[in-house]
Enzyme design. Structure first.
Site, PDB file in Angstrom:
ATOM      1  N   SER A  37       0.843  -1.203   0.000  1.00 19.55           N
ATOM      2  CA  SER A  37       0.000   0.000   0.000  1.00 19.55           C
ATOM      3  C   SER A  37       0.872   1.245   0.000  1.00 19.55           C
ATOM      4  CB  SER A  37      -0.900   0.017   1.230  1.00 19.55           C
ATOM      5  OG  SER A  37      -1.503   1.293   1.375  1.00 19.55           O
ATOM      6  N   TYR A  70      -1.363   0.387  10.315  1.00 18.40           N
ATOM      7  CA  TYR A  70      -1.503  -0.262   9.007  1.00 18.40           C
ATOM      8  C   TYR A  70      -0.293   0.079   8.145  1.00 18.40           C
ATOM      9  CZ  TYR A  70      -3.429  -1.163   4.320  1.00 18.40           C
ATOM     10  OH  TYR A  70      -3.641  -1.607   3.040  1.00 18.40           O
TER      11      TYR A  70
END
Lengths: 464, 245
Positions: B138, B151
């Site tokens: 990501s 995250y």
């Protein structure tokens, strides 16, 4: 809350949305009513749910099975007809019935029991739906087929998404020997000419439909071009069945909302004149890929934007053969006189093959579809008049293309409405459904019959 | 990639990738946690043209299952030449700040389980001297931000692990492809308000596959994120730490 619009861009309403992801999931628990919503190609408010929640079926887009030997495809309700064609056409199968756009979902095709250019041969889409699963808000799931829960089957086909959520469906495709259509274009000089050519064509041609110049008047009233065709025979002379021919991409896009002055009587009239006369009055034959034949407008992405911000109203009616000639003449005259040009008008004959759906729109007779740029009250008055003429002729107006029919007219057009009512899921509703069934108005049909439709209240016009 | 193991096949990006692979006629071995959902994806792939599709219901947080899972995929497909590692969780930053358990759960799923799987797979691919490992990371791993640094840390750690793996496997003809999507419109982000930067899973899947075909190293999908993240990474930390991101 977000403003949503349908394909006709009228009305725009505020509502919530919930994306469905898995067919085994339950329905969301929401305050207010829910309504399944596929690709939003319905023109009016039958795919909208003002103040409620739309159940977006875009995530339910998986295939379950396809048998290339029998042509039976089973898929989730959010799979589009385009996706089915991409899978099936290269393997020799085609949709048994297809509307003029392939960007509709299987669920939407069932809910509106769509028809196509072959109604006189094939009837409606619903006839080829072998079975489907219906999920109700009480959590129950029913497999519905002609011989299994037949009442739910009949209520859901053409049931405008109100009987529950169709999670998956099984559709019988039809075999084709190649993706080409042998098409013939035949000009006709007026409405009588159309009726004559259309009836005569039904015998030898699987597909027929006509474009009509709705601005022509007097002797030329109802003139136009009839398109008729059949899938070409196998191994058509020297035709390559290259893979590139099996897909047909999106060509153009309408990049922005067109200003209102682009569409006026003069421009539409000029377009219609040119369109009619490029034919030289003679029949013309050609071989064409299925894509431009069935889906000419899909090539122009977002063509609804040519009507500008205020959108447009569609009007599609069907009238029985016994009254067709006079009624259509009046309808065409009325719209031609109204000074509000319909950019695209289509005539087609419906055969006598009954649909399994109780609330299905197609019935034997002649259907006429027109679209009118939304110019406020003037347009509404015109379309109300067309409603009245349709009702007097014993016909019906298509809910999928409607944004304004009255409760009285709806009840008159759809005599099976009473039978349908008990099957409506208590948690499901739509803007259309509330409009044609106002709870506060216990109306007597007999008292209403023959009364002229009232113009829309100002508040309706002010929704936008 | 002709024989592909897809880990976390019921995620939106993985599903879109599976469709593209199926249309190419690839053989697939799919994993997911939910049996009904995994079956839906498996049947969809089979219908869309996959030469062979098998699946296994497995929770990848059970690291003991990894060896057997990879073995099963090899057996079912008669070998493997591609892996798409797509499982992951977004987690809840606020919850993670309150509780180590919530933080650990994100790190376990996004980083540790990936490392465990890639350890098994990298050794296999190194030995066969062929293959493509595609891992969905990501843009959040490029720089820690207060809004989702747990995250981001799981993905940032993954990125560094993949760099090392790529360095190690380069001589063995094994490609390691780090895919860094930006915002993607999926069930994982259903609760977030959408803007123009959100891409569809289909678009990300197309970018992922073309990167895998070209055996690229690190790719941003859509490409615009390469520029956005370049800017974000360039902001000096003294300024960055005062920003609300």
């Amino acid at each position: 809350m977000k403003a949503w619009e349908s394909w006709g861009r009228y009305p725009q309403v505020e509502q919530q949305a919930h994306t469905l992801v898995w067919r085994t999931d339950g329905l969301p628990s929401k305050d207010g009513s829910v309504l399944p919503h596929g690709l939003g190609r319905s023109y009016g408010d039958s795919c909208l749910n003002a103040g409620g929640t739309l159940l977006l079926t875009s995530g339910l887009d998986r295939f379950i099975a396809f048998d290339p030997a029998t042509g039976v495809v089973r898929c989730e309700a959010g799979v589009s007809l385009d996706t089915i064609l991409r899978l099936a056409a290269p393997r020799g199968w085609f949709l048994p019935v297809t509307p003029g756009t392939k960007f509709v979902t299987v669920g939407g095709a069932i809910a509106n029991d769509v028809h196509g250019k072959n109604h006189h041969r094939g009837g409606t889409f619903g006839r080829f739906v072998r079975r489907f699963e219906l999920l109700r808000s009480d959590g129950s799931r029913r497999v519905c087929a002609p011989d299994e829960n037949p009442d739910w089957y009949g209520a859901t086909i053409g049931g405008l998404g109100l009987t529950g959520l169709v999670t998956w469906a099984e559709v019988q495709l039809k075999p084709i020997s190649n993706p080409y259509v042998l098409q013939e274009t035949v000009p006709f000089g007026n409405l009588d000419g159309f009726l004559e050519v259309a009836r005569a064509s039904e015998k030898d041609y699987e597909f027929t439909m006509a474009w009509v110049d709705c601005l022509a008047r007097g002797k030329k009233l109802g003139r136009g071009l009839l398109y008729r065709g059949n899938f070409a025979p196998p191994q058509f002379d020297g035709l390559p069945l290259a893979k590139s021919h099996l897909s047909h991409g999106v060509g153009l896009a309408v990049p922005m909302d067109m200003p209102a002055f682009c569409l006026n009587r003069l421009s539409v009239s000029a377009f219609n004149w040119l369109y009619y006369h490029r034919q030289n009055g003679k029949p013309k034959q050609r071989l064409t890929h299925y894509d431009p034949f069935f889906y000419p407008l899909d090539a122009i992405y977002a063509w609804n934007r040519i009507y500008g911000r205020r959108g447009f109203l569609q009007f599609q009616c069907v009238v029985p053969y016994s009254t067709a000639r006079d009624a259509l003449k009046e309808i065409l005259e009325r719209s031609s006189r109204g000074g509000l040009p319909s950019f695209l008008s289509v005539l087609k004959t419906f055969g006598d093959i009954p649909s399994p759906g109780w609330l299905s729109f197609p019935r034997e007779g002649v259907t006429l579809a027109m679209d009118f740029a939304n110019r406020g009250e003037k347009t509404w008055k015109l379309v109300e008049d067309l409603d009245r003429l349709t009702r007097q002729a014993g016909g019906a107006v298509y809910p999928a293309k409607d944004a304004r029919m009255s409760p009285e007219n709806f009840a008159a057009y759809f005599p099976q409405r009473e039978r349908f009512m008990p099957y409506v899921d208590p948690s499901f509703s739509s803007s259309f459904w509330r409009r044609v069934n106002p709870v506060s108005l216990p109306f007597s049909l007999a008292a209403e019959r023959g009364a002229s439709a009232a113009p829309p209240p100002q508040s309706l016009l002010a929704i936008r | 990639m002709k024989k592909v193991l897809v880990l976390g096949a019921t995620s939106a990006i993985a599903q879109a990738t599976v469709r593209l692979l199926a249309a190419r006629g690839a053989s697939l071995y799919l994993t997911g946690r939910n049996a009904a959902n995994l079956e839906a994806v498996t049947k969809d792939a089979a219908t869309r043209g996959s030469a062979k599709v098998e699946s296994q219901v497995v929770d990848l947080n059970d690291f003991n299952s990894h060896e057997g899972l990879v073995e099963a995929a090899y057996t079912a497909l008669g070998g493997l030449d591609g892996v798409v590692l797509a499982h992951g969780v977004l987690g809840d930053q606020a919850e993670a700040q309150r509780s180590w358990e919530a933080t650990e759960a994100v790190l376990r799923t996004n980083f540790l389980s990936a490392v465990s799987l890639l350890t098994v797979l990298a050794n296999r691919f190194e030995a066969q001297k062929a293959g493509t490992l595609v891992v969905i990371s990501s843009v959040a791993g490029d720089r820690g931000r207060q809004s989702n640094y747990v995250y981001g840390a799981s993905k940032g750690a993954l990125n560094v692990f993949l760099q090392g793996l790529r360095n190690r496997l380069a001589k063995s003809n094994v490609a390691v492809v780090t895919v860094k999507p930006g915002f993607v419109d999926t069930p994982m982000t259903a609760h977030l308000p959408k803007n123009k930067l959100f891409a569809s899973p289909e678009k990300v899947a197309r970018g992922l596959l073309s990167a895998a075909d070209a055996r690229k190293n690190e790719v941003y999908v859509p490409g615009i994120w390469a520029i956005i993240m370049l800017i974000i990474r360039t902001i000096p930390e003294t300024v960055f730490k005062r920003m609300k991101l």
